[in-house]
Scaffold this active site. Structure first.
Site, mmCIF file in Angstrom:
data_model
loop_
_atom_site.group_PDB
_atom_site.id
_atom_site.type_symbol
_atom_site.label_atom_id
_atom_site.label_comp_id
_atom_site.label_asym_id
_atom_site.label_seq_id
_atom_site.Cartn_x
_atom_site.Cartn_y
_atom_site.Cartn_z
ATOM 1 N N GLY A 1 0.822 -1.198 0.000
ATOM 2 C CA GLY A 1 0.000 0.000 0.000
ATOM 3 C C GLY A 1 0.858 1.251 0.000
ATOM 4 N N GLY B 1 1.026 -5.473 0.671
ATOM 5 C CA GLY B 1 -0.182 -5.565 -0.133
ATOM 6 C C GLY B 1 0.016 -6.307 -1.427
ATOM 7 N N GLU C 1 6.295 -5.245 7.566
ATOM 8 C CA GLU C 1 5.497 -4.274 8.315
ATOM 9 C C GLU C 1 6.008 -3.978 9.720
ATOM 10 O OE1 GLU C 1 3.057 -5.845 5.021
ATOM 11 O OE2 GLU C 1 4.338 -6.768 6.544
ATOM 12 N N ASP D 1 -0.647 -7.802 7.284
ATOM 13 C CA ASP D 1 -2.094 -7.751 7.119
ATOM 14 C C ASP D 1 -2.482 -8.406 5.793
ATOM 15 O OD1 ASP D 1 -1.098 -5.756 5.451
ATOM 16 O OD2 ASP D 1 -2.632 -4.285 5.962
#
Length: 352
Positions: free
Chosen positions: A67, A115, A138, A146
């Site tokens: 992202g 992502g 992350e 995630d």
């Protein structure tokens, strides 16, 4: 569909091709990109002339670096709500990919992180190349793995998923396949040919037909780092606390253990504990949706924590690579602090 400047949509015979088109930003995802992909996938699923969907990144450097964390930082800082909207729609897209009714082929060429793993590893046919560098980095920006990886990583072979989550280090094609996050290794020079071959399949061709088309061109990956260090990773990363994992690594004589310790030492202590808890909860979960719901609740809480902003500042804004975590040590992160990420705040992604 009409193409946009960030997403290019084409047809190659019976294959619909989605190209992520932000090569200067390593094809990092924006909210409009996620929305365009979701709409495209819905249309392709209903189109009988589309046999399969191929997703790839423009440029030679990467498939997708994740992202757009600058945008997430700005949204969280200003309270605009764009960050939570992005995560909600991205997580919906991840579930759509995992449940897609037609073959979904991801070309994980080059950098595939965060992502980008969500756009690829949930797919039915996942191709890596000699240029693939896969990572879930992350914990290095005060965040946590995630995009449904709290479902995928606990199911990776022999605690390799836990290693990926805590160290944030990148691995190559052989390790991505070993961990169960990819299926085939192809030379990057052959990707255009395999897309053409997939496009030549008759409308209505099966997932097995797509598999056979790719497998005929695939090469054996050989042993990567995970295969060589399988036993050490399995015994060191099986513990349910970060402190126990660090102690196990410290007891190992292999340089690999020391390298893993060094990487983990640079990560946010809060993120490390949160990531491990999410992975262990994910390992006990019944499906991907449950994990995505849990991740979404944690996302909403992460916007209230200093490490998220400090990590992004150090990585991409000031670029000093010297984040000042708060708390700075694992023993400063209480169980109560981690527990608040798992509270029910009324926000849900999916209907009961």
């Amino acid at each position: 569909m009409q193409a946009s400047h960030e997403i290019i949509i084409e047809r190659n015979g019976s294959a619909a091709v989605i190209r992520l088109n932000r090569p200067r930003a390593l094809n990092s995802l924006t909210l409009p990109m996620v929305q365009t992909m979701a709409t495209a996938l819905e249309l392709f699923a209903a189109d009988p002339s589309v046999t399969s969907v191929v997703v790839m990144g423009e440029g030679e450097r990467g498939f997708c670096a994740g992202g757009d964390i600058r945008a997430l930082h700005q949204s969280g800082s200003t309270g605009s709500g764009d960050a939570t909207s992005f995560w909600a729609e991205e997580f919906w897209l991840n579930r759509t990919i995992a449940e897609y009714p037609k073959p979904y082929v991801a070309l994980m060429d080059g950098i595939t992180m965060g992502g980008g793993v969500g756009l690829s590893a949930h797919g039915s046919h996942r191709i890596v190349t000699e240029r693939t560098r896969l990572a879930m980095p992350e914990t290095g920006i005060g965040y946590f793995p995630d995009v449904g990886t709290t479902w995928l990583l606990p199911r990776a072979r022999g605690e390799t998923g836990t290693w990926l989550a805590l160290t944030g280090l990148a691995v190559g094609a052989a390790d991505a396949i070993h961990a169960g996050l990819a299926d085939y290794l192809l030379p990057s020079t052959d990707l255009a040919n395999v897309v053409d071959a997939i496009g030549c399949l008759r409308p209505g061709a099966s997932s097995a037909d797509v598999h056979a088309t790719i497998a005929a061109r695939a090469t054996l990956p050989g042993d990567g780092l995970f295969a060589v260090q399988a036993e050490l990773i399995a015994r060191s990363f099986a513990h349910d606390s970060v402190e126990a994992i660090l102690a196990a690594l410290d007891a190992e004589a292999e340089p690999f253990a020391a390298d893993s310790l060094k990487a983990i030492a640079t990560r946010s202590p809060t993120s490390l504990k949160l990531a491990l808890r999410l992975l262990r909860e994910g390992g006990r979960s019944s499906d991907l949706s449950e994990c995505l719901e849990r991740e979404y609740r944690a996302c909403r809480q992460i916007l209230q924590t200093p490490d998220f902003y400090e990590g992004i500042r150090a990585a991409v804004i000031d670029k000093d690579r010297n984040p000042q975590w708060s708390p700075a040590r694992l023993d400063g992160v209480s169980e109560a602090e981690i527990e608040r990420y798992f509270g029910v705040d009324g926000a849900r992604l999916f209907a009961e």
